[in-house]
Design a protein around this motif. Structure first.
Motif, mmCIF file in Angstrom:
data_model
loop_
_atom_site.group_PDB
_atom_site.id
_atom_site.type_symbol
_atom_site.label_atom_id
_atom_site.label_comp_id
_atom_site.label_asym_id
_atom_site.label_seq_id
_atom_site.Cartn_x
_atom_site.Cartn_y
_atom_site.Cartn_z
ATOM 1 N N THR A 272 0.617 -1.282 -0.071
ATOM 2 C CA THR A 272 -0.148 0.166 -0.181
ATOM 3 C C THR A 272 0.761 1.052 0.036
ATOM 4 N N TRP A 273 0.665 2.145 -0.545
ATOM 5 C CA TRP A 273 1.238 3.109 -0.995
ATOM 6 C C TRP A 273 0.799 4.004 0.272
ATOM 7 N N TYR A 274 0.781 5.063 0.897
ATOM 8 C CA TYR A 274 0.000 5.510 2.193
ATOM 9 C C TYR A 274 0.795 7.463 1.625
ATOM 10 N N PHE A 275 -0.387 8.762 1.898
ATOM 11 C CA PHE A 275 -0.092 10.048 1.404
ATOM 12 C C PHE A 275 -0.564 10.982 2.561
ATOM 13 N N ASN A 276 0.715 11.499 3.294
ATOM 14 C CA ASN A 276 1.162 11.668 4.083
ATOM 15 C C ASN A 276 0.253 11.695 5.737
ATOM 16 N N PRO B 97 -8.814 7.184 3.625
ATOM 17 C CA PRO B 97 -8.533 8.622 3.201
ATOM 18 C C PRO B 97 -7.496 9.216 2.256
ATOM 19 N N LEU B 98 -6.565 8.580 2.949
ATOM 20 C CA LEU B 98 -4.891 9.179 2.613
ATOM 21 C C LEU B 98 -3.963 7.927 1.636
ATOM 22 N N GLN B 99 -5.038 7.057 1.500
ATOM 23 C CA GLN B 99 -4.114 5.616 0.642
ATOM 24 C C GLN B 99 -4.324 6.131 -0.878
ATOM 25 N N ILE B 100 -3.480 5.935 -1.455
ATOM 26 C CA ILE B 100 -3.159 6.537 -2.615
ATOM 27 C C ILE B 100 -2.974 5.189 -3.628
ATOM 28 N N TYR B 101 -2.710 3.847 -3.368
ATOM 29 C CA TYR B 101 -2.355 2.985 -4.104
ATOM 30 C C TYR B 101 -1.971 1.553 -2.893
ATOM 31 N N HIS B 102 -3.383 0.856 -3.389
ATOM 32 C CA HIS B 102 -3.792 -0.761 -2.782
ATOM 33 C C HIS B 102 -3.485 -1.902 -4.030
ATOM 34 N N GLY B 103 -2.297 -2.758 -3.891
ATOM 35 C CA GLY B 103 -2.054 -4.094 -4.450
ATOM 36 C C GLY B 103 -2.038 -5.201 -3.767
ATOM 37 N N LYS B 104 -2.124 -6.087 -4.467
ATOM 38 C CA LYS B 104 -1.675 -7.268 -3.873
ATOM 39 C C LYS B 104 -0.855 -8.293 -5.489
ATOM 40 N N ILE B 105 0.147 -9.548 -4.555
ATOM 41 C CA ILE B 105 0.963 -10.456 -5.283
ATOM 42 C C ILE B 105 0.594 -11.915 -4.952
ATOM 43 N N LYS B 106 0.127 -12.390 -5.627
ATOM 44 C CA LYS B 106 0.284 -13.519 -5.468
ATOM 45 C C LYS B 106 1.318 -14.631 -4.577
ATOM 46 N N SER B 107 2.261 -14.532 -6.165
ATOM 47 C CA SER B 107 3.076 -15.478 -6.001
ATOM 48 C C SER B 107 4.391 -13.939 -6.577
ATOM 49 N N LYS B 108 5.889 -14.364 -6.360
ATOM 50 C CA LYS B 108 6.869 -14.615 -7.419
ATOM 51 C C LYS B 108 6.639 -14.930 -8.951
ATOM 52 N N SER C 27 -6.967 2.312 -6.541
ATOM 53 C CA SER C 27 -5.761 3.246 -6.970
ATOM 54 C C SER C 27 -6.812 4.538 -6.511
ATOM 55 N N ASN C 28 -6.143 5.694 -6.652
ATOM 56 C CA ASN C 28 -5.970 6.914 -7.218
ATOM 57 C C ASN C 28 -6.266 7.324 -8.237
ATOM 58 N N PRO C 29 -6.752 8.065 -8.975
ATOM 59 C CA PRO C 29 -7.061 8.003 -10.614
ATOM 60 C C PRO C 29 -5.670 8.335 -11.325
ATOM 61 N N ARG C 30 -5.299 9.133 -10.371
ATOM 62 C CA ARG C 30 -3.699 10.056 -10.922
ATOM 63 C C ARG C 30 -2.613 8.986 -11.100
ATOM 64 N N VAL C 31 -2.631 8.104 -9.917
ATOM 65 C CA VAL C 31 -1.354 7.326 -9.768
ATOM 66 C C VAL C 31 -1.208 5.780 -10.864
ATOM 67 N N GLU C 32 -0.606 5.545 -11.538
ATOM 68 C CA GLU C 32 0.013 4.443 -11.681
ATOM 69 C C GLU C 32 0.701 4.346 -11.470
ATOM 70 N N PHE C 33 0.710 2.637 -11.668
ATOM 71 C CA PHE C 33 1.951 1.547 -11.333
ATOM 72 C C PHE C 33 2.762 1.046 -12.509
ATOM 73 N N ILE D 73 5.722 3.357 -8.522
ATOM 74 C CA ILE D 73 4.880 4.631 -8.798
ATOM 75 C C ILE D 73 4.496 5.824 -8.572
ATOM 76 N N VAL D 74 3.854 6.165 -10.319
ATOM 77 C CA VAL D 74 4.109 7.150 -10.908
ATOM 78 C C VAL D 74 2.518 8.271 -10.209
ATOM 79 N N LEU D 75 2.757 9.103 -10.204
ATOM 80 C CA LEU D 75 2.493 10.503 -9.616
ATOM 81 C C LEU D 75 2.065 11.125 -10.650
#
Length: 231
Positions: A64-68, A80-91, A100-106, A119-121
């Motif tokens: 998870t990515w958090y802002f402030n 409210p301050l979470q800008i991206y949330h993801g999950k990885i099953k395995s390697k 994810s926030n609309p302006r955030v790209e993984f 991520i890219v903002l």
């Protein structure tokens, strides 16, 4: 929260009941690179880097990515301050975006050598300046958690670095080195000329001395050969 530790195994000094019990030190470490600050131009796109390292692999890892915010609860519903949330099953699988926030790209990948969850903002604004925290939770390591923070500064115009002083110093040093080389060359030429002059004088002296000795010897011989006058 589990802090990053070396991937080593250690044995207790006095194992109970004489049994050698080895405790494996699980580790999870998150990093945002060598520097934790980044500067971006207003209305530009900025990369927020983040990678994680784990000794024993991962399964159903959550990041998870958090802002402030220092809130590290990776809930399914966006905070409210979470800008991206993801999950990885395995390697072997790429991360799945949960929210994810609309302006955030993984832009990361976890199937390659590095576990990259950067991520890219996009379209950065002045209000985006602040602290961004990359948080990782690995259930395979007994739900070990770790995070790293990067600070973003948004500016109206990038400040150009004045290299005038540096160029002057480089020019002076280069000039001094050039003068030193020229001095050494002149010195070698002068020494060579002096040596040649001294060698020529020595040859002249040796030749002159030989001629004098020859003349003196011939005169003596003639004097000895001249018979004494008769009485």
């Amino acid at each position: 929260m589990a802090a990053g530790r070396p991937c080593t195994a250690s044995a207790p000094a006095r194992p109970p009941t004489g049994l050698h019990i080895f405790a494996i030190a699980f580790t999870l470490e998150v990093s945002v690179g060598k520097t934790n600050t980044v500067m971006a131009l207003n209305n530009s796109n900025v990369l927020l880097p983040c990678i994680f390292i784990t000794c024993i692999g991962f399964q159903d890892l959550v990041f998870t990515w958090y802002f402030n915010s220092t809130e590290l609860v990776a809930a399914l519903s966006p905070l409210p301050l979470q800008i991206y949330h993801g999950k990885i099953k395995s390697k072997a699988t790429e991360p799945i975006r949960i929210w994810s926030n609309p302006r955030v790209e993984f832009v990361g990948s976890t199937t390659k050598k590095e576990n990259n969850i950067s991520i890219v903002l996009n379209s950065v604004e002045f209000s985006d300046a602040g602290k961004y925290t990359c948080h990782v939770k690995n259930p395979k390591e007994k739900n070990a958690q770790h995070n790293a923070t990067i600070f973003l500064t948004v500016v109206h115009k990038m400040v150009e670095t004045d290299n005038t002083v540096t160029l002057i110093i480089v020019g002076v040093v280069g000039g001094l080195i050039g003068l030193l080389i020229l001095f050494m060359l002149i010195k070698r030429v002068v020494l060579f000329i002096i040596k040649k002059t001294q060698d020529g004088k020595k040859e002249c002296l040796v030749s002159s001395s030989g001629n004098d000795n020859t003349e003196n010897g011939l005169a003596g011989s003639k004097a000895e050969q001249k018979a004494p006058p008769k009485a």
